[in-house]
Design a protein around this motif. Sequence first.
Motif, PDB file in Angstrom:
ATOM      1  N   ASP A  27      26.799 -34.255 -31.235  1.00 47.72           N
ATOM      2  CA  ASP A  27      26.626 -33.588 -29.946  1.00 47.72           C
ATOM      3  C   ASP A  27      27.852 -32.765 -29.555  1.00 47.72           C
ATOM      4  N   ASP A  28      29.015 -33.128 -30.079  1.00 46.06           N
ATOM      5  CA  ASP A  28      30.256 -32.402 -29.805  1.00 46.06           C
ATOM      6  C   ASP A  28      30.543 -31.314 -30.839  1.00 46.06           C
ATOM      7  N   GLY A  29      29.572 -30.991 -31.689  1.00 50.52           N
ATOM      8  CA  GLY A  29      29.736 -29.912 -32.645  1.00 50.52           C
ATOM      9  C   GLY A  29      30.126 -30.332 -34.045  1.00 50.52           C
ATOM     10  N   GLY A  30      30.227 -31.646 -34.285  1.00 49.12           N
ATOM     11  CA  GLY A  30      30.517 -32.129 -35.625  1.00 49.12           C
ATOM     12  C   GLY A  30      29.291 -32.035 -36.510  1.00 49.12           C
ATOM     13  N   LEU A  31      29.480 -32.322 -37.765  1.00 51.13           N
ATOM     14  CA  LEU A  31      28.430 -32.162 -38.759  1.00 51.13           C
ATOM     15  C   LEU A  31      28.030 -33.503 -39.354  1.00 51.13           C
ATOM     16  N   LEU A  32      26.755 -33.844 -39.227  1.00 47.77           N
ATOM     17  CA  LEU A  32      26.200 -34.999 -39.921  1.00 47.77           C
ATOM     18  C   LEU A  32      25.687 -34.500 -41.265  1.00 47.77           C
ATOM     19  N   VAL A  33      26.054 -35.190 -42.345  1.00 47.82           N
ATOM     20  CA  VAL A  33      25.662 -34.776 -43.688  1.00 47.82           C
ATOM     21  C   VAL A  33      24.914 -35.923 -44.354  1.00 47.82           C
ATOM     22  N   ASP A  34      23.651 -35.694 -44.621  1.00 42.00           N
ATOM     23  CA  ASP A  34      22.765 -36.686 -45.228  1.00 42.00           C
ATOM     24  C   ASP A  34      22.821 -36.518 -46.745  1.00 42.00           C
ATOM     25  N   ILE A  35      23.373 -37.518 -47.445  1.00 38.38           N
ATOM     26  CA  ILE A  35      23.491 -37.439 -48.902  1.00 38.38           C
ATOM     27  C   ILE A  35      22.431 -38.263 -49.628  1.00 38.38           C
ATOM     28  N   ARG A  36      21.445 -38.756 -48.904  1.00 40.87           N
ATOM     29  CA  ARG A  36      20.385 -39.551 -49.549  1.00 40.87           C
ATOM     30  C   ARG A  36      19.566 -38.677 -50.490  1.00 40.87           C
ATOM     31  N   TYR A  37      19.034 -39.288 -51.538  1.00 41.85           N
ATOM     32  CA  TYR A  37      18.200 -38.526 -52.446  1.00 41.85           C
ATOM     33  C   TYR A  37      16.816 -38.310 -51.830  1.00 41.85           C
ATOM     34  N   ALA A  38      16.103 -37.337 -52.387  1.00 41.20           N
ATOM     35  CA  ALA A  38      14.859 -36.848 -51.804  1.00 41.20           C
ATOM     36  C   ALA A  38      13.831 -37.943 -51.543  1.00 41.20           C
ATOM     37  N   ALA A  39      13.677 -38.897 -52.446  1.00 40.56           N
ATOM     38  CA  ALA A  39      12.665 -39.938 -52.261  1.00 40.56           C
ATOM     39  C   ALA A  39      12.925 -40.746 -50.990  1.00 40.56           C
ATOM     40  N   LEU A  40      14.179 -41.014 -50.681  1.00 46.80           N
ATOM     41  CA  LEU A  40      14.497 -41.756 -49.451  1.00 46.80           C
ATOM     42  C   LEU A  40      14.262 -40.899 -48.214  1.00 46.80           C
ATOM     43  N   ARG A  41      14.596 -39.628 -48.301  1.00 47.18           N
ATOM     44  CA  ARG A  41      14.337 -38.737 -47.161  1.00 47.18           C
ATOM     45  C   ARG A  41      12.840 -38.611 -46.919  1.00 47.18           C
ATOM     46  N   ASP A  42      12.075 -38.487 -47.994  1.00 50.14           N
ATOM     47  CA  ASP A  42      10.618 -38.388 -47.857  1.00 50.14           C
ATOM     48  C   ASP A  42      10.034 -39.670 -47.277  1.00 50.14           C
ATOM     49  N   ARG A  43      10.562 -40.808 -47.706  1.00 52.41           N
ATOM     50  CA  ARG A  43      10.045 -42.109 -47.250  1.00 52.41           C
ATOM     51  C   ARG A  43      10.379 -42.375 -45.790  1.00 52.41           C
ATOM     52  N   ASP A  44      11.631 -42.103 -45.400  1.00 52.74           N
ATOM     53  CA  ASP A  44      12.124 -42.553 -44.093  1.00 52.74           C
ATOM     54  C   ASP A  44      12.315 -41.457 -43.057  1.00 52.74           C
ATOM     55  N   GLY A  45      12.355 -40.205 -43.475  1.00 51.17           N
ATOM     56  CA  GLY A  45      12.545 -39.115 -42.523  1.00 51.17           C
ATOM     57  C   GLY A  45      13.984 -38.625 -42.502  1.00 51.17           C
ATOM     58  N   ILE A  83      26.325 -39.591 -44.366  1.00 55.05           N
ATOM     59  CA  ILE A  83      25.301 -40.625 -44.165  1.00 55.05           C
ATOM     60  C   ILE A  83      24.538 -40.836 -45.468  1.00 55.05           C
ATOM     61  N   CYS A  84      24.552 -42.078 -45.947  1.00 54.96           N
ATOM     62  CA  CYS A  84      23.698 -42.458 -47.081  1.00 54.96           C
ATOM     63  C   CYS A  84      22.634 -43.403 -46.520  1.00 54.96           C
ATOM     64  N   ASP A  85      21.987 -44.159 -47.357  1.00 56.05           N
ATOM     65  CA  ASP A  85      20.903 -45.009 -46.871  1.00 56.05           C
ATOM     66  C   ASP A  85      21.417 -46.228 -46.108  1.00 56.05           C
ATOM     67  N   GLU A  86      22.436 -46.915 -46.643  1.00 52.76           N
ATOM     68  CA  GLU A  86      22.895 -48.153 -46.011  1.00 52.76           C
ATOM     69  C   GLU A  86      24.399 -48.206 -45.742  1.00 52.76           C
ATOM     70  N   GLY A  87      25.122 -47.113 -46.014  1.00 50.42           N
ATOM     71  CA  GLY A  87      26.539 -47.071 -45.661  1.00 50.42           C
ATOM     72  C   GLY A  87      27.505 -47.506 -46.744  1.00 50.42           C
ATOM     73  N   TYR A  88      27.111 -47.398 -47.994  1.00 44.78           N
ATOM     74  CA  TYR A  88      28.012 -47.737 -49.104  1.00 44.78           C
ATOM     75  C   TYR A  88      28.498 -46.472 -49.809  1.00 44.78           C
ATOM     76  N   ALA A  89      27.572 -45.723 -50.403  1.00 47.31           N
ATOM     77  CA  ALA A  89      27.945 -44.496 -51.113  1.00 47.31           C
ATOM     78  C   ALA A  89      28.626 -43.507 -50.176  1.00 47.31           C
ATOM     79  N   SER A  90      28.268 -43.536 -48.908  1.00 51.55           N
ATOM     80  CA  SER A  90      28.862 -42.600 -47.949  1.00 51.55           C
ATOM     81  C   SER A  90      30.355 -42.845 -47.763  1.00 51.55           C
TER      82      SER A  90
END
Length: 124
Positions: A27-45, A83-90
């Motif tokens: 909200d303050d202009g920072g960048l959220l970066v989603d590094i999850r692979y496509a199957a997880l993004r498709d599954r969870d949004g 951001i990864c799926d559970e906070g390890y790879a991130s």
Amino acid sequence: MTVDELLAEARSALTRLTPQEAAAVRDDGGLLVDIRYAALRDRDGLIPGALVVERNELEWRLDPASPHRAPEASGHDLRVVVICDEGYASSLAALSLHRLGLHHATDLIGGFQAWRSAGLPVEG
């Protein structure tokens, strides 16, 4: 060194964020970066407004000096929350960004699953 020791070392260099803190960075202009692979993004949004960069491209896309950088990679002072799926790879990915000079990079404790569990917006 074990992977658990490597993870602990990475996290000791980061100020990791809760889902609510990550939302505030966005909200303050920072960048959220989603590094999850496509199957997880498709599954969870997706997190609205997050930049999707799979892990194997992260350094090239976020290094402000890279000819392959994303337009959002505007400078070394950018606040980045990986951001990864559970906070390890991130955690490991955020440390890699530190090494590229993105010293405000960090990660989301618990990853996407924590974001969703906190009731924060998800689309798709």
